[in-house]
Design a protein around this motif. Structure first.
Motif, PDB file in Angstrom:
ATOM      1  N   GLU A 106      17.917  -6.583   5.377  1.00  0.00           N
ATOM      2  CA  GLU A 106      18.066  -5.680   6.512  1.00  0.00           C
ATOM      3  C   GLU A 106      19.402  -4.957   6.472  1.00  0.00           C
ATOM      4  N   LEU A 108      21.690  -2.801   9.141  1.00  0.00           N
ATOM      5  CA  LEU A 108      21.794  -2.693  10.597  1.00  0.00           C
ATOM      6  C   LEU A 108      22.728  -1.554  10.990  1.00  0.00           C
ATOM      7  N   VAL A 129      17.325  -1.601  10.471  1.00  0.00           N
ATOM      8  CA  VAL A 129      17.292  -2.172  11.819  1.00  0.00           C
ATOM      9  C   VAL A 129      18.128  -1.260  12.710  1.00  0.00           C
ATOM     10  N   GLN A 130      17.454  -0.583  13.626  1.00  0.00           N
ATOM     11  CA  GLN A 130      18.083   0.451  14.439  1.00  0.00           C
ATOM     12  C   GLN A 130      18.303  -0.074  15.862  1.00  0.00           C
ATOM     13  N   VAL A 131      19.558  -0.188  16.253  1.00  0.00           N
ATOM     14  CA  VAL A 131      19.921  -0.712  17.571  1.00  0.00           C
ATOM     15  C   VAL A 131      20.201   0.463  18.504  1.00  0.00           C
ATOM     16  N   ALA A 147      21.694  -8.480  16.994  1.00  0.00           N
ATOM     17  CA  ALA A 147      20.631  -8.107  16.053  1.00  0.00           C
ATOM     18  C   ALA A 147      20.870  -8.619  14.642  1.00  0.00           C
ATOM     19  N   THR A 149      20.846 -11.034  11.673  1.00  0.00           N
ATOM     20  CA  THR A 149      20.032 -12.199  11.303  1.00  0.00           C
ATOM     21  C   THR A 149      20.467 -12.688   9.927  1.00  0.00           C
ATOM     22  N   THR A 152      20.277  -9.924   7.342  1.00  0.00           N
ATOM     23  CA  THR A 152      21.175  -8.768   7.392  1.00  0.00           C
ATOM     24  C   THR A 152      22.111  -8.794   6.190  1.00  0.00           C
TER      25      THR A 152
END
Length: 360
Positions: A106, A108, A129-131, A147, A149, A152
């Protein structure tokens, strides 16, 4: 006839869409303010340096970019082994993703942010992974921490953020990086560094010195006005820098790009005058739009973000009618570059018309 096979996961990768050209098809002067380009022509000294180098373009460029490495190493007080070059900072980001992440991993980052991030992550085989940004269009750093993990492999912080123009302060960024696991690389993307006048703005180079997992990305495309020759660089820990070079495109930074960058460093005082002029124009435009009733997000860049939501498409039509090509993000908003004075005057006029139409 059998169909040629390509990677199935590329179906999820959107093609990068460059801002359309400023071709009106009529007698109007059209201003392209969609790509955050520096509106000034290259300095004569830079043009002369490039002209002198043209006679040698039958030869491959020096992959190590030794002269440019020496200049930047001296400027930032780092060893040359920490510097990695690419065809603009976008290629630097791509190198870092491919050096750290692979299938199932991932990457981020905040969203919306630089639109190349998710496509570059997918191209590397990784999962973006889009926050979501906060309500005031800033990085939600606590949500980004949450977010992370065990999958990541890279965290990206775009400061100032593209396309919203918003920034992160030193204290909040320091608290964030303190909380990120030290084995996890954090990229601070500072493409718009020169336009950032926030008093407590963090300096990426200081974070590189303080943290073993921080990488900083810079570009010559924006403040230096070298978007057409493509040169960017990273300042990275030795292990990451070596890995990035392994996945870089051989001879990706041309001899003309290297010469242009060095000549621009030589002419930095003149270039700073141009940056100062663009910042002054930015403040003029923001003041005029505030007086017209706009409450735009903070900007410390050379562009403005109009969070128009469902009105974005209609608003783009208004800008187009004023002879302005802007960058639209359907259903979200549009970005407009601070450019020539005439273009900025039209930007004020178009945005004022939007307020009158209650599209803003």
């Amino acid at each position: 006839m059998s169909e040629l096979r390509v990677r199935a996961d590329l179906a999820e990768v959107p093609a990068y869409k460059q801002g359309r050209s400023a071709d009106a098809g009529d007698d109007r002067v059209i201003y392209k303010i969609s790509s955050n380009e520096n509106p000034y022509a290259p300095l004569p000294s830079v043009v002369d340096a490039v002209a002198d180098a043209l006679a040698g373009i039958n030869r491959y460029p020096e992959s190590a970019a030794s002269a440019l490495t020496a200049r930047l190493a001296g400027r930032f007080g780092v060893a040359g082994e920490h510097l990695v070059f690419g065809a603009g900072s976008v290629e630097i980001v791509s190198q870092l993703m491919r050096a750290t992440a692979g299938p199932g991993d991932e990457v981020l980052f905040a969203w919306r942010s630089f639109e190349a991030y998710p496509m570059l992550a997918r191209a590397a085989g990784a999962v973006p992974v889009q926050v979501p940004l906060t309500a005031d269009h800033r990085h939600d750093l606590p949500a980004m921490l949450a977010a992370i993990t065990d999958r990541t492999r890279l965290v990206i912080v775009c400061n100032p953020n593209n396309p919203t123009g918003t920034t992160i302060g030193d204290a909040e960024l320091r608290a964030f990086i303190d909380a990120v696991p030290p084995h996890l690389p954090v990229l601070i993307d500072e493409a718009y560094l020169h336009f950032n006048q926030r008093a407590d703005s963090p300096a990426g180079i200081e974070y590189f010195r303080a943290y073993p997992n921080v990488v900083v990305a810079h570009t010559f495309s924006k403040a230096y006005g070298l978007a057409g020759v493509r040169v960017g660089y990273a300042i990275a820990p030795t292990t990451l820098a070596a890995a990035m070079r392994k996945v870089s495109v051989p001879f990706g930074v041309t001899s003309l790009a290297q010469v242009s960058a060095i000549a621009s460093l030589d002419a930095e005082p003149e270039l700073q005058e141009r940056v100062d002029a663009l910042v002054a124009e930015r403040e003029r435009v923001v003041s005029a739009l505030t007086a017209a009733g706009w409450q735009l997000p903070e900007t410390q860049t050379n562009f403005l973000w109009f969070p128009l939501g469902e009105h974005t498409a209609d608003a783009m039509g208004v800008f187009d009618a004023h002879g302005l090509v802007v960058r639209g993000f359907p259903g979200e908003g549009l970005r407009a570059t601070i450019a020539e004075t005439e273009a900025n005057d039209r930007l004020i006029a178009a945005a004022t018309e939007l307020r009158e139409r209650e599209l803003g």
